[in-house]
Motif scaffolding. Structure first.
Motif, PDB file in Angstrom:
ATOM      1  N   ASN A  38      44.280  34.100  44.976  1.00 35.23           N
ATOM      2  CA  ASN A  38      45.651  34.276  44.760  1.00 35.23           C
ATOM      3  C   ASN A  38      46.544  33.019  43.689  1.00 35.23           C
ATOM      4  N   LEU A  39      46.133  31.726  44.278  1.00 33.73           N
ATOM      5  CA  LEU A  39      46.523  30.858  43.363  1.00 33.73           C
ATOM      6  C   LEU A  39      46.040  30.799  41.900  1.00 33.73           C
ATOM      7  N   ILE A  40      44.910  31.112  41.545  1.00 34.19           N
ATOM      8  CA  ILE A  40      44.555  31.112  40.210  1.00 34.19           C
ATOM      9  C   ILE A  40      45.302  32.234  39.557  1.00 34.19           C
ATOM     10  N   GLU A  41      45.525  33.485  40.280  1.00 30.21           N
ATOM     11  CA  GLU A  41      46.129  34.502  39.594  1.00 30.21           C
ATOM     12  C   GLU A  41      47.480  34.216  39.139  1.00 30.21           C
ATOM     13  N   TRP A  42      48.175  33.564  40.004  1.00 33.17           N
ATOM     14  CA  TRP A  42      49.611  33.311  39.894  1.00 33.17           C
ATOM     15  C   TRP A  42      49.836  32.101  39.219  1.00 33.17           C
ATOM     16  N   TYR A  43      48.921  31.148  38.860  1.00 25.18           N
ATOM     17  CA  TYR A  43      48.920  29.894  37.773  1.00 25.18           C
ATOM     18  C   TYR A  43      48.932  30.761  36.462  1.00 25.18           C
ATOM     19  N   ASP A  44      47.942  31.632  36.326  1.00 18.63           N
ATOM     20  CA  ASP A  44      47.720  32.024  34.841  1.00 18.63           C
ATOM     21  C   ASP A  44      49.089  33.136  34.536  1.00 18.63           C
ATOM     22  N   PHE A  45      49.682  33.878  35.563  1.00 26.71           N
ATOM     23  CA  PHE A  45      50.910  34.357  35.336  1.00 26.71           C
ATOM     24  C   PHE A  45      51.868  33.452  35.173  1.00 26.71           C
ATOM     25  N   TYR A  46      52.394  32.567  35.560  1.00 24.34           N
ATOM     26  CA  TYR A  46      53.478  31.653  35.603  1.00 24.34           C
ATOM     27  C   TYR A  46      53.397  30.620  34.431  1.00 24.34           C
ATOM     28  N   VAL A  47      52.037  30.437  33.858  1.00 25.51           N
ATOM     29  CA  VAL A  47      52.190  29.687  32.784  1.00 25.51           C
ATOM     30  C   VAL A  47      52.981  30.156  31.706  1.00 25.51           C
ATOM     31  N   TYR A  48      52.800  31.249  31.363  1.00 31.53           N
ATOM     32  CA  TYR A  48      54.025  31.818  30.467  1.00 31.53           C
ATOM     33  C   TYR A  48      55.283  31.756  30.673  1.00 31.53           C
ATOM     34  N   ILE A 107      41.698  39.595  39.373  1.00 31.26           N
ATOM     35  CA  ILE A 107      41.768  38.162  38.997  1.00 31.26           C
ATOM     36  C   ILE A 107      41.035  37.824  37.793  1.00 31.26           C
ATOM     37  N   ILE A 108      39.714  38.507  37.561  1.00 35.33           N
ATOM     38  CA  ILE A 108      39.008  38.559  36.305  1.00 35.33           C
ATOM     39  C   ILE A 108      39.803  39.032  35.029  1.00 35.33           C
ATOM     40  N   LEU A 109      40.539  40.237  35.358  1.00 38.91           N
ATOM     41  CA  LEU A 109      41.358  40.719  34.330  1.00 38.91           C
ATOM     42  C   LEU A 109      42.376  39.885  33.880  1.00 38.91           C
ATOM     43  N   MET A 110      43.037  39.217  35.031  1.00 39.00           N
ATOM     44  CA  MET A 110      44.118  38.347  34.570  1.00 39.00           C
ATOM     45  C   MET A 110      43.673  37.069  33.686  1.00 39.00           C
ATOM     46  N   GLY A 111      42.303  36.840  33.750  1.00 38.66           N
ATOM     47  CA  GLY A 111      41.546  35.640  32.798  1.00 38.66           C
ATOM     48  C   GLY A 111      41.517  36.115  31.727  1.00 38.66           C
ATOM     49  N   SER A 144      47.155  43.351  36.069  1.00 31.24           N
ATOM     50  CA  SER A 144      46.246  42.734  36.905  1.00 31.24           C
ATOM     51  C   SER A 144      47.201  42.185  38.065  1.00 31.24           C
ATOM     52  N   THR A 145      48.409  41.560  38.104  1.00 31.99           N
ATOM     53  CA  THR A 145      49.112  41.195  39.253  1.00 31.99           C
ATOM     54  C   THR A 145      49.531  42.161  39.759  1.00 31.99           C
ATOM     55  N   GLY A 146      50.012  43.398  39.284  1.00 36.73           N
ATOM     56  CA  GLY A 146      50.234  44.709  40.225  1.00 36.73           C
ATOM     57  C   GLY A 146      49.357  44.715  41.108  1.00 36.73           C
ATOM     58  N   GLY A 147      48.000  44.652  40.895  1.00 39.82           N
ATOM     59  CA  GLY A 147      46.942  45.008  41.970  1.00 39.82           C
ATOM     60  C   GLY A 147      46.864  43.718  42.687  1.00 39.82           C
ATOM     61  N   GLN A 148      46.950  42.571  42.193  1.00 41.11           N
ATOM     62  CA  GLN A 148      46.412  41.381  43.175  1.00 41.11           C
ATOM     63  C   GLN A 148      47.571  41.088  44.167  1.00 41.11           C
ATOM     64  N   TYR A 149      48.879  41.374  44.139  1.00 46.48           N
ATOM     65  CA  TYR A 149      49.603  41.146  44.999  1.00 46.48           C
ATOM     66  C   TYR A 149      49.326  42.098  46.358  1.00 46.48           C
ATOM     67  N   GLY A 150      49.252  43.378  46.100  1.00 37.91           N
ATOM     68  CA  GLY A 150      49.113  44.464  47.257  1.00 37.91           C
ATOM     69  C   GLY A 150      47.993  44.036  47.788  1.00 37.91           C
ATOM     70  N   THR A 151      46.842  43.913  47.114  1.00 40.12           N
ATOM     71  CA  THR A 151      45.608  43.915  47.899  1.00 40.12           C
ATOM     72  C   THR A 151      45.493  42.409  48.674  1.00 40.12           C
ATOM     73  N   ALA A 214      39.481  29.137  34.844  1.00 44.71           N
ATOM     74  CA  ALA A 214      39.640  29.190  36.383  1.00 44.71           C
ATOM     75  C   ALA A 214      39.418  30.459  36.706  1.00 44.71           C
ATOM     76  N   ALA A 215      39.846  31.538  36.299  1.00 43.95           N
ATOM     77  CA  ALA A 215      39.821  33.019  36.804  1.00 43.95           C
ATOM     78  C   ALA A 215      38.197  33.268  36.985  1.00 43.95           C
TER      79      ALA A 215
END
Length: 442
Positions: A38-48, A107-111, A144-151, A214-215
């Motif tokens: 979860n941390l890796i996923e959201w790091y990628d998302f918030y960098v933007y 997570i891989i898709l986020m990467g 990617s994030t749409g799926g990560q949060y719920g799962t 990291a992803a």
């Protein structure tokens, strides 16, 4: 207090996919691994969000600073619009094929999205194709994030210890905030070693490249991510919209609370950096330091309020959040617009985030408790994705639009109104003290 599931399906017997026989150590390792993903996923998302101040002119070269930020914030919002689609796809996937596989794939898709953005040519090189490709990268990340949060919410809620689910499930937001904190920390380090011109020229690409690498590390942890259930996949309506329809009340409850909770979260986290620079006229470095510092106590508050929910109930947490957010938003944002020091800004932002913690600490858990196992991931993912896209993801764009129209205070009242909707939703929320729906069917 736990939340009742309207029209819940009959409990299924434990199976080989159940976590009932997992040791305490195995559960703890799984919680850590799920949280790190979860941390890796959201790091990628918030960098933007945190690098937009540097690269906005590279993709939207014309117009003033607010216009450029509107362009990048618009793309940020479009990424959120893909969340419902990602929530539907990965929620269905998780209910039919398992939470673990869905988490790893997302997570891989986020990467992949981060790698694309890190390597993009600018407007000066390829013209209008540059913002178009930036949009594509954000669409991949949003999906990617749409799926990560719920799962992740479903996984951490199901594998957590009975009776202390609020405490352990709160680590979803600990690591979500940790992703933000890590993104800010990387940028602060780069600011110390690179000039502003170098940050605008190439420095903003480095955090995206780090996130892409990291992803891939999630593959190293997948062996400790024990699947929490395979009983849902045996249901004929597992992961389907048809199976979700009978639980429309739960779906609307998640929508209403997500609207207020997500909007306030994004106002006092990702948008706040720009607000301090663009409205309070802080320099970018000071604003970054304030937001970095405030995220530390915000993260520490999550287990505290999660544990509180184990004692007073999820609904009481939501009632307190809705009421306090409705009353405090206008005063807090008005004071922040004229803040004179970094210390005062820190205190005011922390006050907003402390109120928001009543929601964020159990954000995933109370949603998971509302749905039966066969549509749990889908229900959480899709309802959250829609609510977050409409209100959380649009926060920056709506705020900047009010500012561009010369009515910035109107945004304060907009946030207040949505938080009032969340309060009314909490008032109408059903509860049941006698059952733990996450133990009913694994």
């Amino acid at each position: 207090m736990t939340l009742a599931q309207p029209d819940r399906a009959p409990a299924a017997p434990a199976s080989s996919g159940s976590t009932a026989e997992l040791s305490t150590a195995a559960r703890a390792r799984a919680i850590v691994a799920g949280s790190m993903g979860n941390l890796i996923e959201w790091y990628d998302f918030y960098v933007y969000a945190f690098t937009a101040l540097y690269f906005s002119a590279e993709f939207f070269p014309t117009g003033d600073r607010t216009a450029q930020l509107l362009g990048t914030s618009g793309i940020f919002a479009v990424g959120f619009l893909l969340r419902p689609l990602g929530g539907w796809y990965f929620g269905r996937f998780a209910d039919q094929h398992g939470r673990r596989r869905a988490m790893v794939v997302s997570i891989i898709l986020m990467g992949i999205g981060s790698a694309l953005i890190a390597s993009l040519p600018t407007y000066a090189t390829i013209g209008a194709f540059a913002p178009a490709l930036l949009l594509l990268g954000r669409m991949i990340q949003g999906f990617s994030t749409g799926g990560q949060y719920g799962t992740a919410a479903t996984y951490l809620s199901e594998i957590a210890f009975t009776g202390r689910r609020g405490f352990f499930a709160s680590f979803q937001y600990v690591t979500l905030i940790g992703g933000q904190l890590l993104a800010l920390a990387v940028i602060l380090i780069l600011q110390q070693v690179l000039t502003t011109e170098e940050m605008r020229a190439f420095g903003w690409r480095i955090p995206f490249a780090i996130g892409a690498v990291a992803a891939l590390t999630i593959l190293l942890f997948r062996h400790v991510l024990h699947e929490t259930t395979n009983t849902g996949a045996k249901h004929p309506d597992a992961g389907t919209l048809r199976g979700l329809i009978p639980h429309w009340r739960a779906f609307l409850t998640v929508l209403g609370l997500t609207a207020g909770g997500s909007l306030m979260f994004y106002v006092f986290s990702t948008y706040m950096q720009k607000y301090l620079v663009n409205t309070a006229h802080m320099d970018a470095k000071s604003a970054n330091w304030v937001m970095t510092a405030v995220l530390i106590p915000f993260a520490l508050l999550q287990p505290v309020f999660g544990l509180l929910s184990d004692r007073i109930g999820r609904r009481t947490n939501m009632l307190l959040f809705g009421a306090l957010a409705t009353l405090a938003t206008v005063p807090l944002l008005s004071l922040l617009a004229n803040v004179q020091s970094a210390g005062a800004a820190f205190a005011l932002v922390l006050a907003g985030l402390a109120i928001n913690s009543l929601y964020t600490s159990i954000s995933g858990l109370f949603k998971a408790e509302l749905f039966p196992v066969h549509v749990r991931a889908l229900g959480v993912s899709l309802a959250y994705g829609i609510g977050n896209a409409l209100f959380g993801g649009s926060a920056e764009y709506v705020a900047l639009s009010f500012k561009a129209a010369g009515n910035e205070s109107g945004f304060y009242w907009y946030v207040t109104a949505i938080c009032a909707v969340a309060f009314v939703t909490a008032v109408l929320m059903r509860t049941n003290r006698d059952q733990d729906p996450l133990d009913d069917a694994r």
